[in-house]
Scaffold this motif. Structure first.
Motif, short mmCIF file in Angstrom:
data_model
loop_
_atom_site.label_atom_id
_atom_site.label_comp_id
_atom_site.label_asym_id
_atom_site.label_seq_id
_atom_site.Cartn_x
_atom_site.Cartn_y
_atom_site.Cartn_z
N GLY A 1 0.85 -1.10 -0.32
CA GLY A 1 -0.51 -0.18 -0.18
C GLY A 1 0.66 0.92 0.08
O GLY A 1 1.81 1.05 -0.57
N LEU A 2 0.00 1.86 0.50
CA LEU A 2 1.15 3.97 0.09
C LEU A 2 1.95 3.45 0.94
O LEU A 2 3.10 4.48 0.58
CB LEU A 2 -0.14 4.76 -0.01
N GLY A 3 1.51 3.58 2.29
CA GLY A 3 2.56 4.04 3.44
C GLY A 3 4.05 3.27 3.19
O GLY A 3 5.04 3.59 3.37
N ASP B 1 10.44 -1.90 -11.29
CA ASP B 1 10.73 -3.53 -12.08
C ASP B 1 12.35 -2.79 -13.13
O ASP B 1 12.53 -3.99 -12.61
CB ASP B 1 9.95 -3.17 -13.29
N SER B 2 12.61 -2.44 -13.24
CA SER B 2 13.56 -2.10 -14.41
C SER B 2 15.15 -3.00 -12.90
O SER B 2 15.88 -3.50 -13.53
CB SER B 2 14.35 -1.18 -14.53
N ASN B 3 15.50 -1.83 -12.00
CA ASN B 3 15.37 -2.15 -10.24
C ASN B 3 16.05 -4.06 -10.47
O ASN B 3 17.25 -4.74 -10.09
CB ASN B 3 15.45 -1.30 -9.39
N ARG C 1 2.67 -7.15 -6.54
CA ARG C 1 2.29 -6.98 -7.94
C ARG C 1 0.28 -6.66 -7.87
O ARG C 1 0.32 -5.80 -8.23
CB ARG C 1 2.72 -7.80 -9.15
N ASN C 2 -0.37 -8.10 -7.39
CA ASN C 2 -1.68 -7.29 -7.37
C ASN C 2 -2.07 -5.77 -6.31
O ASN C 2 -3.34 -5.29 -6.55
CB ASN C 2 -2.33 -9.14 -6.50
#
Length: 115
Positions: free
Chosen positions: A18-20, A37-39, A96-97
């Motif tokens: 989540g956001l935190g 993702d790239s990292n 990811r979900n």
């Protein structure tokens, strides 16, 4: 609160999403959302333990407590279970979900053209 409990490092641990958690990860690692993702692709051996650490540590941070583990512990625990283990797979599926859950579907892209 989006979370999952997984057994790693010899005990059940709660991982927060989540956001935190995301804000903390981005700030502490000085990265942007678009770089995650790239990292991971460039260096999964660094970023998988880091992301899992920040996700798990966020539960402590929320309670103004300090975790009794660090990212290096997560690297060791991942070595024990393996990068392709169910624990890692379940974590990243949940991660990811959490990024796409409750995002409205763009139905215009689902149209199939018939020949």
């Amino acid at each position: 609160m989006k979370q999952i409990t997984l057994n790693i490092g010899g005990q059940d641990r709660v991982f927060f999403f989540g956001l935190g958690f995301l804000g903390n990860l981005l700030e502490k690692e000085n990265i942007e959302m678009s770089e995650i993702d790239s990292n991971i692709n460039k260096n999964p051996f660094k970023w998988i333990p880091l992301i899992m650490f920040h996700s798990c540590a966020f539960g402590y941070i929320r309670k103004n407590e300090f975790p009794d583990f660090d990212a290096l512990d997560f690297a060791d625990w991942i070595d024990e279970v393996g990068m392709d283990s169910e624990v890692i797979t379940n974590f990243f599926t949940a991660f990811r979900n959490s990024l796409v859950k409750d995002v409205p579907e763009d139905k215009s892209k689902k149209k199939v053209m018939k020949k």
